[in-house]
Design a protein around this motif. Structure first.
Motif, PDB file in Angstrom:
ATOM      1  N   GLY A 327       0.802  -1.220   0.000  1.00 34.58           N
ATOM      2  CA  GLY A 327       0.000   0.000   0.000  1.00 34.58           C
ATOM      3  C   GLY A 327       0.830   1.262   0.000  1.00 34.58           C
ATOM      4  O   GLY A 327       1.986   1.272  -0.410  1.00 34.58           O
ATOM      5  N   GLU A 328       0.240   2.339   0.551  1.00 35.38           N
ATOM      6  CA  GLU A 328       0.745   3.684   0.307  1.00 35.38           C
ATOM      7  C   GLU A 328       1.489   4.324   1.465  1.00 35.38           C
ATOM      8  O   GLU A 328       1.834   5.489   1.379  1.00 35.38           O
ATOM      9  N   LEU A 329       1.712   3.594   2.555  1.00 38.86           N
ATOM     10  CA  LEU A 329       2.284   4.244   3.745  1.00 38.86           C
ATOM     11  C   LEU A 329       3.612   4.944   3.433  1.00 38.86           C
ATOM     12  O   LEU A 329       3.780   6.132   3.707  1.00 38.86           O
ATOM     13  N   MET A 330       4.557   4.217   2.846  1.00 41.73           N
ATOM     14  CA  MET A 330       5.879   4.798   2.624  1.00 41.73           C
ATOM     15  C   MET A 330       5.835   5.864   1.532  1.00 41.73           C
ATOM     16  O   MET A 330       6.488   6.905   1.642  1.00 41.73           O
ATOM     17  N   ASN A 331       5.042   5.612   0.474  1.00 46.20           N
ATOM     18  CA  ASN A 331       4.907   6.621  -0.588  1.00 46.20           C
ATOM     19  C   ASN A 331       4.341   7.916  -0.033  1.00 46.20           C
ATOM     20  O   ASN A 331       4.756   9.003  -0.421  1.00 46.20           O
ATOM     21  N   PRO A 469      -5.315   0.778  -1.026  1.00 45.29           N
ATOM     22  CA  PRO A 469      -6.579   0.828  -1.771  1.00 45.29           C
ATOM     23  C   PRO A 469      -6.674  -0.247  -2.862  1.00 45.29           C
ATOM     24  O   PRO A 469      -7.758  -0.729  -3.152  1.00 45.29           O
ATOM     25  N   GLU A 470      -5.545  -0.618  -3.448  1.00 48.15           N
ATOM     26  CA  GLU A 470      -5.573  -1.635  -4.506  1.00 48.15           C
ATOM     27  C   GLU A 470      -5.673  -3.039  -3.919  1.00 48.15           C
ATOM     28  O   GLU A 470      -5.922  -4.001  -4.638  1.00 48.15           O
ATOM     29  N   ASN A 471      -5.394  -3.149  -2.622  1.00 46.39           N
ATOM     30  CA  ASN A 471      -5.403  -4.431  -1.910  1.00 46.39           C
ATOM     31  C   ASN A 471      -4.438  -5.457  -2.524  1.00 46.39           C
ATOM     32  O   ASN A 471      -4.724  -6.651  -2.555  1.00 46.39           O
ATOM     33  N   VAL A 472      -3.318  -4.967  -3.015  1.00 42.22           N
ATOM     34  CA  VAL A 472      -2.284  -5.867  -3.535  1.00 42.22           C
ATOM     35  C   VAL A 472      -1.360  -6.225  -2.375  1.00 42.22           C
ATOM     36  O   VAL A 472      -0.847  -5.335  -1.697  1.00 42.22           O
ATOM     37  N   LYS A 473      -1.204  -7.530  -2.114  1.00 37.49           N
ATOM     38  CA  LYS A 473      -0.374  -7.953  -0.985  1.00 37.49           C
ATOM     39  C   LYS A 473       0.866  -8.660  -1.498  1.00 37.49           C
ATOM     40  O   LYS A 473       0.828  -9.828  -1.839  1.00 37.49           O
ATOM     41  N   MET A 474       1.948  -7.899  -1.573  1.00 32.69           N
ATOM     42  CA  MET A 474       3.200  -8.455  -2.077  1.00 32.69           C
ATOM     43  C   MET A 474       4.238  -8.595  -0.960  1.00 32.69           C
ATOM     44  O   MET A 474       5.210  -9.306  -1.117  1.00 32.69           O
ATOM     45  N   GLY A 475       4.017  -7.898   0.149  1.00 28.56           N
ATOM     46  CA  GLY A 475       4.986  -7.934   1.245  1.00 28.56           C
ATOM     47  C   GLY A 475       6.351  -7.473   0.783  1.00 28.56           C
ATOM     48  O   GLY A 475       6.471  -6.495   0.046  1.00 28.56           O
ATOM     49  N   GLU A 476       7.385  -8.227   1.179  1.00 32.27           N
ATOM     50  CA  GLU A 476       8.761  -7.836   0.887  1.00 32.27           C
ATOM     51  C   GLU A 476       9.039  -7.862  -0.622  1.00 32.27           C
ATOM     52  O   GLU A 476       9.928  -7.168  -1.100  1.00 32.27           O
ATOM     53  N   LYS A 477       8.288  -8.690  -1.355  1.00 32.82           N
ATOM     54  CA  LYS A 477       8.532  -8.834  -2.802  1.00 32.82           C
ATOM     55  C   LYS A 477       7.986  -7.642  -3.594  1.00 32.82           C
ATOM     56  O   LYS A 477       8.307  -7.473  -4.769  1.00 32.82           O
ATOM     57  N   GLY A 478       7.137  -6.822  -2.958  1.00 30.52           N
ATOM     58  CA  GLY A 478       6.548  -5.673  -3.654  1.00 30.52           C
ATOM     59  C   GLY A 478       7.579  -4.638  -4.034  1.00 30.52           C
ATOM     60  O   GLY A 478       8.738  -4.698  -3.627  1.00 30.52           O
ATOM     61  N   HIS A 479       7.175  -3.640  -4.864  1.00 28.55           N
ATOM     62  CA  HIS A 479       8.114  -2.641  -5.352  1.00 28.55           C
ATOM     63  C   HIS A 479       7.903  -1.293  -4.659  1.00 28.55           C
ATOM     64  O   HIS A 479       8.656  -0.363  -4.861  1.00 28.55           O
ATOM     65  N   ASN A 480       6.836  -1.200  -3.884  1.00 25.69           N
ATOM     66  CA  ASN A 480       6.409   0.089  -3.364  1.00 25.69           C
ATOM     67  C   ASN A 480       7.136   0.532  -2.100  1.00 25.69           C
ATOM     68  O   ASN A 480       7.114   1.681  -1.757  1.00 25.69           O
ATOM     69  N   TRP A 481       7.709  -0.417  -1.402  1.00 21.33           N
ATOM     70  CA  TRP A 481       8.036  -0.099  -0.014  1.00 21.33           C
ATOM     71  C   TRP A 481       9.399   0.539   0.193  1.00 21.33           C
ATOM     72  O   TRP A 481       9.665   1.046   1.268  1.00 21.33           O
ATOM     73  N   TYR A 482      10.303   0.506  -0.828  1.00 19.75           N
ATOM     74  CA  TYR A 482      11.613   1.112  -0.615  1.00 19.75           C
ATOM     75  C   TYR A 482      11.984   2.016  -1.778  1.00 19.75           C
ATOM     76  O   TYR A 482      11.955   3.142  -1.774  1.00 19.75           O
TER      77      TYR A 482
END
Ligand SMILES: [Zn+2]
Ligand SMILES: [Zn+2]
Ligand SMILES: [Zn+2]
Length: 482
Positions: A327-331, A469-482
């Protein structure tokens, strides 16, 4: 009963006299015994049709103090002194231990009224009832009275010792919490350990040895979420949630007040400082952590990362739930930091770097307004946690030159549950991936609103958006968090 009202009021007033606080224990025994016996005799004729009074009638016959009679139906001792002591102590925390239900005499008096009805039902019927109950409830039923114990046998308790029934054993043992102020339930051993710092339990940094009981498995790794990460180097052990909620339910002897968990601390490896507060609402422990750090304007991506993520494990420096990567926390944090304006520069300061003069730089507004993306309150869809990101103009007491600076403030509110188990409910949802649906469970009034209302602070009405909002659950594998 209806045809004889004067006698009824007479019984009431006599019982009231018997239950009044007594000047001495000796007087209590004498007076109450006489009163009840008289009352039983006087009511004898008018209560013929009421089955539960049959035991009172039996007891109304003359008897000696030192030889309590034995009920011919249930085989239980009948002792008036214990009965009156039990009634007289109800509602007082100080005396909970002395009238604890583990006390066999109290057990006798409490359950006598229902015992006849229990005994009147057949074994087949009781087994049928048990077949619809989980093992923990059958064990509790067998523990409720001697009659039920004889009816149901010890099988329910033996069954709890099977490894596959661990969860039911925990449930059954936790239900005995109100009887054990000096002990605390250990979810590793599934047993009660004695509290070694009773009443002196204090929350300390994770690196500090701070055992609340001596557990042989304390140093072994476990899959049970027994600690919640608050910030780098600081966790909240589940034992403290247990202590606070026990004290709330059963009295101060059982734990510690929620205020004693509140802390202020500064991060060792960064500029971040944190303040935690706790509050109990509707039987749940709520947590608020305000984390803040001074922030420079116009930071490049590497600077934003340096400000937001711990070098140790690349978790955020501020407090976040287990689902912060999705999600959007870090962004949104990075977006908020992008709104920080460059500091005010006088004409003289501007001329030092070049001949151009920018008039807007002379009058920078210190109050930063965030955009529609990073300003709204956000709720994690997977756990009862809410976040608010702000940019505030704050005083830096350690900087004599630039006293006032912009800072990023991230506030987290979480519902930590009722403190009965770390393996289910809100605590588990905050720490793990579960099927918890926060928008369906919490409803319209947010945790943040409930928390702030206790101190009379009304949070300005604003939209509560989903953190993911998109409810995409990628965890560590996601691209959004760093
Ligand atoms: Zn243990
Ligand atoms: Zn923004
Ligand atoms: Zn979450």
């Amino acid at each position: 009963m209806d045809d004889n009202p004067p006698r009824k009021s007479s019984l009431g007033s006599r019982l009231a006299t018997a239950l009044k606080p007594k000047q001495s224990g000796r007087r209590l025994m004498k007076k109450s015994t006489v009163n009840l016996r008289e009352a039983a005799v006087s009511k004898d004729s008018s209560l013929k049709d009421f089955p539960s009074t049959s035991s009172i009638r039996t007891n109304a016959q003359p008897q000696y103090e030192s030889f309590p009679t034995v009920d011919t139906q249930t085989g239980e001792r009948q002792d008036y002194t214990a009965l009156i002591h039990g009634l007289g102590h109800q509602g007082s925390f100080d005396s909970l231990k002395s009238v604890s239900r583990l006390d066999p005499q109290r057990l006798d008096t409490d359950t006598r009224a229902g015992d006849r009805r229990v005994a009147s039902l057949s074994d087949v019927l009781w087994l049928r009832v048990c077949s619809h109950l989980p093992p923990s409830c059958v064990a509790s039923l067998a523990f409720a009275s001697k009659t039920l114990r004889y009816r149901l046998g010890p099988e329910a308790w033996i069954a709890l010792n099977h490894p596959e029934n661990e969860q039911f054993k925990s449930e059954f043992l936790v239900s005995l919490d109100s009887q054990l102020p000096d002990h605390l339930f250990c979810f590793r051993c599934i047993t009660y350990h004695r509290r070694v710092q009773k009443g002196q339990e204090r929350l300390r940094a994770t690196a500090t040895m701070n055992p609340l009981f001596i557990c042989p498995w304390a140093s072994e790794p476990t899959q049970i979420p027994l600690r919640m990460r608050l910030t780098p180097g600081h966790t909240l052990p589940f034992t403290f949630v247990q202590l606070v909620m026990r004290a709330h339910r059963y009295g101060p002897d059982y734990g510690i007040p929620p205020e004693s968990l509140s802390r202020r601390w500064k991060c060792r490896e960064s500029e971040w400082s944190h303040q935690s507060r706790y509050y109990i609402d509707k039987g749940h422990l709520l947590l608020r952590i305000v984390s803040k750090s001074f922030a420079e304007p116009a930071l490049p991506p590497s600077g934003l990362r340096h400000l937001l993520y711990s070098r140790e494990d690349y978790f955020p420096y501020f407090s976040a739930c287990a689902h912060w990567r999705d999600g959007e926390l870090m962004n949104n944090c990075k977006c908020a930091l992008g709104h920080i304006p460059k500091p005010k520069e006088t004409i003289a300061q501007q001329l030092r770097t070049g001949p151009q003069i920018n008039n807007a730089m002379r009058h920078v507004n210190a109050i930063v307004s965030l955009c529609g993306k990073c300003r709204p309150m956000r709720r994690c869809p997977d756990c009862p946690t809410e976040y608010l990101i702000e940019v505030r103009f704050e005083e830096d007491k350690n900087d004599p030159v630039n006293k006032f600076k912009q800072s990023i403030v991230v506030t987290r509110w979480s519902d930590l549950g009722d403190g009965t188990t770390p393996l289910a409910g809100e605590w588990f949802a905050c720490n793990r991936e579960t099927d918890y649906d926060s928008f369906a469970t919490i409803g319209r009034r947010g945790i943040s609103g409930t928390f702030e209302a206790q101190s009379g602070v009304a949070i300005p009405g604003q939209r509560m958006l989903s953190l993911n909002p998109e409810n995409v659950k990628m965890g560590e594998k996601g691209h959004n968090w760093y």
